[in-house]
Design an enzyme around this catalytic site. Structure first.
Site, PDB file in Angstrom:
ATOM      1  N   CYS A 169       0.833  -1.213   0.000  1.00 36.93           N
ATOM      2  CA  CYS A 169       0.000   0.000   0.000  1.00 36.93           C
ATOM      3  C   CYS A 169       0.866   1.261   0.000  1.00 36.93           C
ATOM      4  CB  CYS A 169      -0.914  -0.055   1.225  1.00 36.93           C
ATOM      5  SG  CYS A 169      -1.717   1.486   1.663  1.00 36.93           S
ATOM      6  N   CYS A 171       0.256   3.632   2.894  1.00 31.79           N
ATOM      7  CA  CYS A 171       0.765   3.017   4.122  1.00 31.79           C
ATOM      8  C   CYS A 171       2.271   3.250   4.249  1.00 31.79           C
ATOM      9  CB  CYS A 171       0.485   1.520   4.130  1.00 31.79           C
ATOM     10  SG  CYS A 171      -1.261   1.081   4.128  1.00 31.79           S
TER      11      CYS A 171
END
Length: 140
Positions: A65, A68
């Site tokens: 991600c 992230c």
């Protein structure tokens, strides 16, 4: 107050103070002032969240991600300000799919705040350091 050691996960009972110069785990003798976020698993999640008398700030994330990855250094930086005031932990949703499902994580990163074993706040998406600090401060 009960503090979970970030190294061995032993529950330590320490006096509540405004600040600490030194606080070591009674089991492993490492510092309880270490603010490095802990990686939680299905096996350790409940133990850490239930036995912590300070708020537990959880970053639900995954290694693939992009937001992230952007959030990781921010999460680590902000955690440094809250030694023995909040416990910062991470849950890799790719590995811990059961936990992600249990908490109905639909998007990542998701920051969830737990107090006394219960989720009290959730924010989806990456946050800048100021917004993450404000979120933590609101829930201390």
């Amino acid at each position: 107050m009960n503090i979970v050691c970030p190294h061995c996960l032993k529950v330590n009972k320490i006096p509540k103070k405004d600040s600490y110069i030194k606080a070591n785990c009674g089991e492993c003798k490492n510092s309880l002032l270490d603010t490095t976020p802990i990686e939680l698993t299905q096996e350790t999640f409940d133990h850490v969240v239930v036995n912590s008398d300070i708020p537990v700030i959880i970053d639900f994330w995954a290694p693939w991600c992009g937001p992230c990855k952007m959030m990781t250094p921010i999460f680590n930086e902000v955690s440094n300000k809250y030694a023995l005031k909040a416990l910062f932990v991470k849950v890799n949703t790719e590995i811990e799919q059961t936990l992600a499902s249990k908490f109905l994580i639909k998007s990542i990163p998701t920051i969830a705040i737990f107090k006394e074993g219960n989720e009290i706040k959730r924010v989806n998406g990456a946050l800048d350091p100021l917004k993450l600090s404000s979120l933590v401060n609101e829930n201390l």
